[in-house]
Design a protein around this motif. Structure first.
Motif, mmCIF file in Angstrom:
data_model
loop_
_atom_site.group_PDB
_atom_site.id
_atom_site.type_symbol
_atom_site.label_atom_id
_atom_site.label_comp_id
_atom_site.label_asym_id
_atom_site.label_seq_id
_atom_site.Cartn_x
_atom_site.Cartn_y
_atom_site.Cartn_z
ATOM 1 N N ARG A 97 0.837 -0.975 0.003
ATOM 2 C CA ARG A 97 0.099 -0.298 -0.165
ATOM 3 C C ARG A 97 1.060 1.212 0.289
ATOM 4 O O ARG A 97 0.490 2.423 -0.321
ATOM 5 C CB ARG A 97 -0.912 0.412 1.427
ATOM 6 C CG ARG A 97 -2.012 0.769 1.535
ATOM 7 C CD ARG A 97 -2.713 0.972 2.542
ATOM 8 N NE ARG A 97 -3.886 0.325 2.261
ATOM 9 C CZ ARG A 97 -3.589 -0.404 2.385
ATOM 10 N NH1 ARG A 97 -3.038 -1.723 3.958
ATOM 11 N NH2 ARG A 97 -4.344 -1.476 2.805
ATOM 12 N N LEU A 126 -4.702 -0.858 -7.093
ATOM 13 C CA LEU A 126 -4.984 -1.947 -6.355
ATOM 14 C C LEU A 126 -6.022 -3.298 -6.800
ATOM 15 O O LEU A 126 -5.394 -4.126 -7.232
ATOM 16 C CB LEU A 126 -4.980 -2.687 -5.606
ATOM 17 C CG LEU A 126 -3.883 -1.331 -4.247
ATOM 18 C CD1 LEU A 126 -3.686 -1.476 -2.845
ATOM 19 C CD2 LEU A 126 -2.164 -2.580 -4.660
ATOM 20 N N ALA A 135 -2.527 -5.345 -0.300
ATOM 21 C CA ALA A 135 -1.912 -4.348 0.138
ATOM 22 C C ALA A 135 -0.979 -3.994 1.441
ATOM 23 O O ALA A 135 -0.480 -3.353 1.186
ATOM 24 C CB ALA A 135 -3.409 -4.056 0.905
ATOM 25 N N VAL A 150 2.317 -4.246 -8.381
ATOM 26 C CA VAL A 150 1.949 -4.018 -7.630
ATOM 27 C C VAL A 150 3.194 -2.428 -8.059
ATOM 28 O O VAL A 150 2.272 -0.922 -8.159
ATOM 29 C CB VAL A 150 3.094 -3.537 -6.542
ATOM 30 C CG1 VAL A 150 2.866 -2.436 -5.509
ATOM 31 C CG2 VAL A 150 2.134 -5.062 -5.418
ATOM 32 N N ALA A 153 -0.022 -0.945 -10.221
ATOM 33 C CA ALA A 153 -0.843 0.045 -9.755
ATOM 34 C C ALA A 153 -0.115 1.846 -9.614
ATOM 35 O O ALA A 153 -1.263 2.250 -9.209
ATOM 36 C CB ALA A 153 -0.908 -1.074 -8.434
#
Length: 274
Positions: A97, A126, A135, A150, A153
Motif C-alpha cells: 500500500r 490495486l 496491500a 504493484v 498500480a
C-alpha cells in the motif's frame, strides 16, 4: 486522468561509440495505445527512457502536448508521465500500500498526508491489477509477478496523461497479462508500451512501430505491419499470420526452424498423387 499527445521527432541516442536509437520518429494521438516491438537490442527500452526523460537525446525532441519534455518542471513531468520499467532498482522496505501511495507524491505538497481521495485511488488501482489482497504485505517479499502488478498500480495511482511501459507483462501469468492490458486499453490516457508478445501487441495496440537495430523499420496498424515477410526480415523466423476468427486481430504462429521446408509441395495440377 486525461489523455495527452506524444510526438517523438528524429530522436538519436548514443552510448559512447554505440548508437542505441537512430533518427526515430513516432506519434501517439490522445487516448491511443501505441506498441513498440522488435528483437532484443533493437532500441525499445532506450527510446522509452528518452520519453520519460532518463536519457537525453543526442538529436531530436520528445514533445508532450507540444512541450519538450526536457523543458518541463519535475513536478509537472511527474503529473504528466508515469513509467513502469523492467528493472525498478532496489527493493522497497515498505508495504505494498505504501509503494502504491508513492504514485500520489506529484500531486501533494511537502508533508501532506493521504486524503480520502488518495485512499480511494490507491484501492482502485490495486483492485485493477488484482493486488488488493497484497496491500499489507512487504513489497520486498513479493514474487516477480506480484511486484510487477504493484508497480503498475503505482503508475495508475499517479493518474498520468501518458503511461510509458517497458514489457509490463513480464513475469505475469496469462490471466494477469490480459487483465493488465485490458485495464490499460480502457484508460482515458495515452499509452506507449514495449511488448515482446506480438499477439498481445496485435490485439491491444492501435498502431505498432517495429524497431530494428535502433531504427523504425515499419509502422502502422497491426494488420498492416505484422506480415510473414516482416517477421522473417526483422526477427529471422518463419511465421504464418492469419486473422483471428473471433477477435479480428492478426494472429502470429511461429514455425520451428526447418518446418516450412518440411511441408511437402502441392502436387501439380492433374497429378494423381499415387
Amino acid at each position: 486522468m486525461t489523455a495527452t499527445e506524444l510526438v517523438v521527432e528524429g530522436v538519436t541516442l548514443t552510448a559512447g561509440a554505440h548508437r542505441l536509437v537512430r533518427d526515430v520518429s513516432l506519434a501517439a494521438r490522445p487516448g491511443e495505445v501505441i506498441g513498440l516491438v522488435g528483437p532484443n537490442g533493437s532500441g525499445k527500452s532506450s527510446l522509452l527512457r528518452a520519453v520519460y526523460r532518463v536519457l537525453r537525446p543526442d538529436a531530436g525532441h520528445v514533445r508532450v502536448d507540444g512541450a519538450d519534455v526536457r523543458s518541463l518542471p519535475v513536478r509537472r513531468l511527474a503529473r504528466t508521465v508515469a513509467a513502469v520499467v523492467q528493472e525498478p532498482g532496489a527493493g522497497f522496505d515498505l508495504s505494498v500500500r505504501e509503494v502504491v501511495a508513492m504514485g500520489r507524491t506529484p500531486h501533494k505538497r511537502l508533508l501532506d498526508g493521504d486524503t480520502a481521495e488518495d485512499a480511494r485511488l490507491i484501492e482502485r488501482s490495486l483492485a485493477a491489477v488484482d493486488a488488493a489482497g497484497l496491500a499489507d504485505r512487504p513489497f520486498d517479499r513479493l514474487s516477480g509477478g506480484e511486484r510487477q502488478r504493484v508497480l503498475i498500480a503505482r503508475a495508475l495511482t499517479q493518474q498520468p496523461s501518458l503511461l510509458v511501459l517497458d514489457e509490463p507483462t513480464n513475469h505475469l501469468d496469462v490471466r494477469h497479462q490480459l487483465e493488465v492490458l485490458d485495464h490499460l486499453r480502457a484508460l482515458p490516457a495515452t499509452v506507449l508500451v514495449a511488448l515482446h508478445d506480438l499477439n498481445l501487441a496485435a490485439y491491444y495496440c492501435d498502431r505498432l512501430y517495429v524497431l530494428r537495430e535502433g531504427a523504425v523499420t515499419a509502422s502502422g496498424p497491426p494488420s498492416e505491419v505484422l506480415t510473414a515477410r516482416l517477421l522473417a526480415e526483422v526477427y529471422g523466423v518463419s511465421a504464418e499470420v492469419a486473422v483471428h476468427p473471433r477477435t479480428g486481430a492478426p494472429q502470429v504462429t511461429f514455425l520451428p526452424a526447418g518446418a516450412a521446408a518440411a511441408v511437402p509441395a502441392a502436387p501439380p495440377p492433374g497429378a494423381s498423387g499415387v
